[in-house]
Scaffold this motif. Structure first.
Motif, mmCIF file in Angstrom:
data_model
loop_
_atom_site.group_PDB
_atom_site.id
_atom_site.type_symbol
_atom_site.label_atom_id
_atom_site.label_comp_id
_atom_site.label_asym_id
_atom_site.label_seq_id
_atom_site.Cartn_x
_atom_site.Cartn_y
_atom_site.Cartn_z
ATOM 1 N N THR A 39 0.903 -1.049 -0.089
ATOM 2 C CA THR A 39 0.060 0.025 -0.055
ATOM 3 C C THR A 39 0.887 1.402 0.078
ATOM 4 O OG1 THR A 39 -1.652 -1.464 1.473
ATOM 5 C CG2 THR A 39 -1.762 0.983 1.285
ATOM 6 N N ALA A 40 0.286 2.520 -0.566
ATOM 7 C CA ALA A 40 1.115 3.607 -0.761
ATOM 8 C C ALA A 40 1.268 4.136 0.926
ATOM 9 C CB ALA A 40 0.186 4.763 -1.302
ATOM 10 N N THR A 41 2.415 4.642 1.043
ATOM 11 C CA THR A 41 2.902 5.221 2.507
ATOM 12 C C THR A 41 3.388 6.477 2.627
ATOM 13 O OG1 THR A 41 4.173 4.563 4.320
ATOM 14 C CG2 THR A 41 4.746 3.464 2.288
ATOM 15 N N SER A 43 5.755 9.301 2.629
ATOM 16 C CA SER A 43 7.171 9.300 2.708
ATOM 17 C C SER A 43 7.975 8.250 2.806
ATOM 18 C CB SER A 43 7.688 10.267 4.011
ATOM 19 O OG SER A 43 7.193 11.666 3.817
ATOM 20 N N ALA A 44 7.254 7.081 2.479
ATOM 21 C CA ALA A 44 7.701 5.605 2.466
ATOM 22 C C ALA A 44 8.393 5.107 3.960
ATOM 23 C CB ALA A 44 9.118 5.683 1.479
ATOM 24 N N MET A 45 7.446 5.725 5.243
ATOM 25 C CA MET A 45 7.826 5.613 6.316
ATOM 26 C C MET A 45 7.324 4.213 6.678
ATOM 27 S SD MET A 45 9.091 8.891 8.105
ATOM 28 C CE MET A 45 7.453 9.815 8.446
ATOM 29 N N GLN A 46 6.141 3.743 6.057
ATOM 30 C CA GLN A 46 5.494 2.651 6.604
ATOM 31 C C GLN A 46 5.058 2.368 8.094
ATOM 32 O OE1 GLN A 46 7.969 -0.725 4.310
ATOM 33 N NE2 GLN A 46 8.962 1.193 3.797
ATOM 34 N N ALA A 47 4.885 3.603 8.619
ATOM 35 C CA ALA A 47 4.378 3.905 10.035
ATOM 36 C C ALA A 47 3.017 3.245 10.356
ATOM 37 C CB ALA A 47 4.582 5.282 10.343
ATOM 38 N N SER A 105 1.966 15.910 13.506
ATOM 39 C CA SER A 105 1.952 15.407 12.177
ATOM 40 C C SER A 105 2.498 14.051 11.803
ATOM 41 C CB SER A 105 3.019 16.455 11.460
ATOM 42 O OG SER A 105 4.356 16.041 11.702
ATOM 43 N N ARG A 106 3.334 13.345 12.651
ATOM 44 C CA ARG A 106 3.466 12.033 12.601
ATOM 45 C C ARG A 106 2.296 11.211 12.859
ATOM 46 N NH1 ARG A 106 7.381 13.307 9.224
ATOM 47 N NH2 ARG A 106 9.028 14.481 10.106
ATOM 48 N N GLN A 109 -0.123 11.467 9.950
ATOM 49 C CA GLN A 109 0.578 10.619 8.646
ATOM 50 C C GLN A 109 0.401 9.214 8.937
ATOM 51 O OE1 GLN A 109 4.863 12.040 8.922
ATOM 52 N NE2 GLN A 109 4.608 12.402 6.493
ATOM 53 N N THR A 112 -3.333 8.009 8.675
ATOM 54 C CA THR A 112 -3.798 8.044 7.249
ATOM 55 C C THR A 112 -3.327 6.772 6.693
ATOM 56 O OG1 THR A 112 -3.821 10.378 7.147
ATOM 57 C CG2 THR A 112 -3.656 9.189 4.939
#
Lengths: 255, 255
Positions: A39-41, A43-47, A105-106, A109, A112
């Motif tokens: 799945t899209a994430t 900033s590529a952070m996969q959080a 903000s984190r 992110q 979402t």
């Protein structure tokens, strides 16, 4: 209108709450998880992360939190979570602690990311002929859920999802017209929402009366009044629970 | 592993930022909106909306907020929003004002609805051979965006989305292993995250170096340090902006 296999499933979407009891094949579950992973994430952070609830006792506890007994019988029960714990731990363990993973903000992110991952899994499940049901009700008692799932600091539950082979044939609940929900450029405010929603109320009334001739509140606006009147004070404490999980949500920006 | 048309697209997901300039056919856009309309929604309340940004000046302003010039060129640019304004207005206009649409639980319900609607649109777009790019960066300047989109009280921007015919061939960015993101029953804490992420760092390094031999920070952990170090103080004011939009987020539960 364009049509293909994916769209056909999406346009036929409905919610299932009763499933055949047999567990899903391992290969099916792994496919859902592969889809989740790709799945899209932001900033590529996969959080975000997923908990796959297989323990019957834990399922029963979550059903009780949700106040929905059918949750205990879900063949597959997933809990999608905000996960800034992992990324924070990585920066610590590689010797570059950053300490910003708990900023507002984190959190948003990651929230979402968790939601869009859940919907990607829903689309994958539906493409395989499975039914799904989101469970917002896992948030009825966040501290209990946090404890039951052993969620560490900088994680937070977002939404639950039941997946299984449907064992019912629910109708497709009508939706309000696009003109009420999709606008060009700027937000459209209607002069009179009673009038704007009148047609949809008629459609809902016909649909709900057909399903249950004795229904007391068949219109959308009537159901809305009922739903917005229902209070669950514990669900309004979410900011406190977020702070308890280590997210630094300031009381005021200038604090 | 099970395979079908939908899964094939999902497992090949990548982000596109360059699109062919021609606008999407009206029928395609309408199909995306139909899919949005049929997305699952918490308690059937449909408390999210979409703004379809067609005005080039508004696109340019959003590109500037995002600090990403390519946003101005998006063939289709959608902004997904929390929308409790409509439901609140319906209860007012039918003469049963409830005044709970601004509670924290309502905000999070609607935020979740908006996100899963966005991902449903992404899957629909990808099934039609289109490329997509999420824009978390619309939240760089929420007050400016609220003003530009004329967002009323009880609405809030969630995420942007570009959709178009791809005009580039980006690679598929590697993802970390499932074992790091999907857990059985309770959250798994690893003893040493430097070790846990080491294999993924090697995979990322190979991928990024192939794309750009001069790249300075090719590992996931290195990029993570960089990303978590980047500060945008305005993005941390989200709670203030939420309160300004009429959401009653208490500073303390016992206030």
């Amino acid at each position: 209108m364009p049509d293909n296999f994916t769209l056909a499933h999406q346009l036929a979407h409905r919610t299932y709450r009763a499933f055949r009891p047999e567990p899903l094949p391992e290969a099916t579950i792994n496919t859902l998880f592969e889809v989740a992973r790709w799945t899209a994430t932001s900033s590529a952070m996969q959080a975000s992360s997923i908990l796959n609830i297989t323990d019957p006792n834990l399922k029963a506890q979550i059903a009780q939190i949700c106040n929905q007994s059918y949750v205990a019988k879900a063949p597959l029960l997933l809990i999608f979570i905000v996960d800034q714990y992992r990324n924070n731990a990585i920066t610590n363990d590689i010797g570059h602690p950053i300490e910003t993973a708990g900023l507002p903000s984190r959190f948003f992110q990651a929230f979402t990311d968790a939601c869009i991952t859940a919907q990607n899994v829903v689309n994958a499940a539906e493409s395989m002929g499975l039914g799904t049901c989101y469970l917002g009700s896992i948030l009825n008692d966040i501290p209990q859920l946090v404890q039951a799932l052993k969620l560490p600091q900088l994680t937070f539950p977002v939404v639950g999802l039941m997946v299984g082979l449907p064992d019912q044939d629910p109708g497709q609940r009508p939706r309000m017209d696009k003109s009420l929900r999709i606008f060009d450029n700027t937000y459209t405010v209607f002069d009179d929402y009673a009038q704007a929603i009148a047609d949809y109320d008629v459609i809902c009334e016909a649909y709900y009366r057909q399903r249950d001739p004795k229904i007391e509140t068949p219109t959308f606006s009537g159901q809305l009044v009922k739903r917005l009147s229902a209070a669950n004070p514990r669900r309004e404490l979410i900011l406190d629970f977020l702070r308890a999980q280590g997210f630094s949500l300031p009381e005021r920006a200038d604090d």
